[in-house]
Design an enzyme around this catalytic site. Structure first.
Site, mmCIF file in Angstrom:
data_model
loop_
_atom_site.group_PDB
_atom_site.id
_atom_site.type_symbol
_atom_site.label_atom_id
_atom_site.label_comp_id
_atom_site.label_asym_id
_atom_site.label_seq_id
_atom_site.Cartn_x
_atom_site.Cartn_y
_atom_site.Cartn_z
ATOM 1 N N TYR A 124 -2.849 -11.128 -3.960
ATOM 2 C CA TYR A 124 -3.825 -11.117 -2.876
ATOM 3 C C TYR A 124 -4.469 -12.491 -2.724
ATOM 4 O O TYR A 124 -4.521 -13.060 -1.621
ATOM 5 C CB TYR A 124 -4.891 -10.048 -3.146
ATOM 6 C CG TYR A 124 -6.103 -10.134 -2.246
ATOM 7 C CD1 TYR A 124 -6.010 -9.818 -0.893
ATOM 8 C CD2 TYR A 124 -7.346 -10.531 -2.745
ATOM 9 C CE1 TYR A 124 -7.124 -9.901 -0.063
ATOM 10 C CE2 TYR A 124 -8.455 -10.608 -1.924
ATOM 11 C CZ TYR A 124 -8.340 -10.300 -0.587
ATOM 12 O OH TYR A 124 -9.439 -10.391 0.229
ATOM 13 N N LYS A 128 -4.150 -15.173 0.454
ATOM 14 C CA LYS A 128 -5.343 -15.621 1.181
ATOM 15 C C LYS A 128 -5.450 -17.155 1.151
ATOM 16 O O LYS A 128 -5.834 -17.776 2.150
ATOM 17 C CB LYS A 128 -6.604 -14.985 0.601
ATOM 18 C CG LYS A 128 -6.712 -13.476 0.815
ATOM 19 C CD LYS A 128 -6.799 -13.106 2.291
ATOM 20 C CE LYS A 128 -8.148 -13.451 2.890
ATOM 21 N NZ LYS A 128 -8.265 -12.989 4.298
#
Length: 285
Positions: A124, A128
Site C-alpha cells: 500500500y 501511494k
C-alpha cells in the site's frame, strides 16, 4: 470553477463534497461512475469534463489485501493519479491528491517532515509513493496532502470497528507500540477547502508558488490502544482496552512503528490543525 471530485462516497470524499460547496461546480464521482482501476476511463473523464481542479480522494486503502492484490493497488494508487496529473496538465487543471504516512518506514524517532526520505514497508505504501512521484513528474500544478490514521462515522475505519467490538465484547486487544495522530476525515476536508479558498483567490501564481507536498494530520499523538481507550471514554463504553505488541497481532502487511507527521509546513503557510482528542469528541457527539 469546475471541480472533478473522485472517491465521493469514501470517508474523505464524502466530507469534501460538503466542504467544497461554494467553490464552484462540483462533479462528484464515486467508483460506480469513475473506477480508477480503468485508466482509459480516467483519461476520458478528464478530457471530457475539462475541469479547472481535480480533487482525487479515491484510493485503494485495504492495506492487508494490497499484499495479495499489488497490481490492482498499483493501478488505483499510482497509475491512475499519474494519468490524472498528465491530463490535468493538458487541460490546464490543478490537482489535489491525498497520500499517507505509510510512505515512511516508521524507523525515525521524531515526526516525519516532508523532506524526509520515503521508504515504505508494505505494498500500500509503495503504491501511494509511486502515485506521488507520478504526479510530481507530470508537470501539473499539484498539492499532495499526506494524512494519517483517518477515521469518521462512515466507511470502514478504526473508530467504527472499535464501537462495534465494544458492543460485542468486554475487552478488546489493541496494538500499543505504533504511534501516530488519528485524523478525522472532516478535518482533512475542511483543511483542504480552506487551502483551496486561498488558491482560488491567488490564481495560477498561487499554484506556482505553493505547489508541493504537505503533511495534514491532527495535532498530538497516541497509540492505537490509546485511540481505542479514548473511543471507549467518549462513547461511555465499559469495554476494557488491553494493550498488546504488534507481534501479538499478526497481519499480512507490516505497519510503521512511527506514523507521526510534522505538519508545521502546512500550519505556517495555510491554517492551524486541531488536536486529535478534540476532533474525536466532535466526531462522536
Amino acid at each position: 470553477m469546475k471541480i472533478l471530485l473522485t472517491g465521493a462516497d469514501g470517508q474523505v470524499g464524502y466530507e469534501l463534497l460538503r466542504c467544497l460547496q461554494g467553490l464552484g461546480e462540483i462533479v462528484a464521482c464515486n467508483r460506480a461512475r469513475l473506477d480508477l482501476a480503468d485508466l482509459d476511463a480516467v483519461r476520458d473523464a478528464v478530457r471530457a469534463l475539462r475541469p479547472d481542479l481535480i480533487v482525487n480522494a479515491a484510493a485503494y486503502t485495504a492495506v492487508d489485501r494490497a499484499e495479495s492484490e499489488p497490481e490492482l493497488a498499483l493501478r488505483v494508487n499510482a497509475q491512475a493519479p499519474g494519468v490524472m496529473a498528465l491530463q490535468a496538465r493538458e487541460v490546464g487543471a490543478a490537482l489535489v491528491h491525498f497520500s499517507t504516512d505509510y510512505v515512511f518506514s516508521g524507523d525515525k524517532e521524531g515526526p516525519y517532515t516532508e523532506g524526509d526520505r520515503a521508504s515504505p514497508i508494505n505494498v500500500y505504501g509503495e503504491t501511494k509513493l509511486l502515485g506521488e512521484q507520478a504526479i510530481i513528474a507530470s508537470g501539473a500544478p499539484y498539492l499532495i496532502l499526506r494524512t494519517s490514521w483517518v477515521y469518521g462515522m462512515r466507511g470502514n475505519n478504526f473508530l467504527r470497528t472499535m464501537l462495534r467490538l465494544a458492543a460485542e465484547r468486554e475487552e478488546v486487544r489493541v496494538v500499543d507500540d505504533q504511534v501516530g495522530a488519528p485524523t478525522w476525515s472532516r478535518t482533512v476536508a475542511q483543511t483542504t477547502a480552506h487551502i483551496l479558498v486561498q488558491a482560488q483567490a491567488g490564481g495560477p501564481r498561487w499554484w506556482r508558488e505553493q505547489r508541493g507536498t504537505y503533511h495534514l494530520a491532527a495535532q498530538g499523538e497516541t497509540s492505537w490502544a490509546g485511540f481505542a481507550q479514548a473511543i471507549m471514554e467518549e462513547s461511555g463504553s465499559a469495554c476494557r482496552v488491553a494493550p498488546i505488541p504488534s507481534s501479538a497481532y499478526p497481519a499480512a502487511a507490516r505497519r510503521p512503528r512511527n506514523s507521526r507527521l510534522d505538519c508545521s509546513k502546512l500550519t505556517q503557510r495555510f491554517c492551524r490543525l486541531p488536536d486529535w482528542r478534540e476532533s474525536l469528541a466532535l466526531c462522536m457527539h
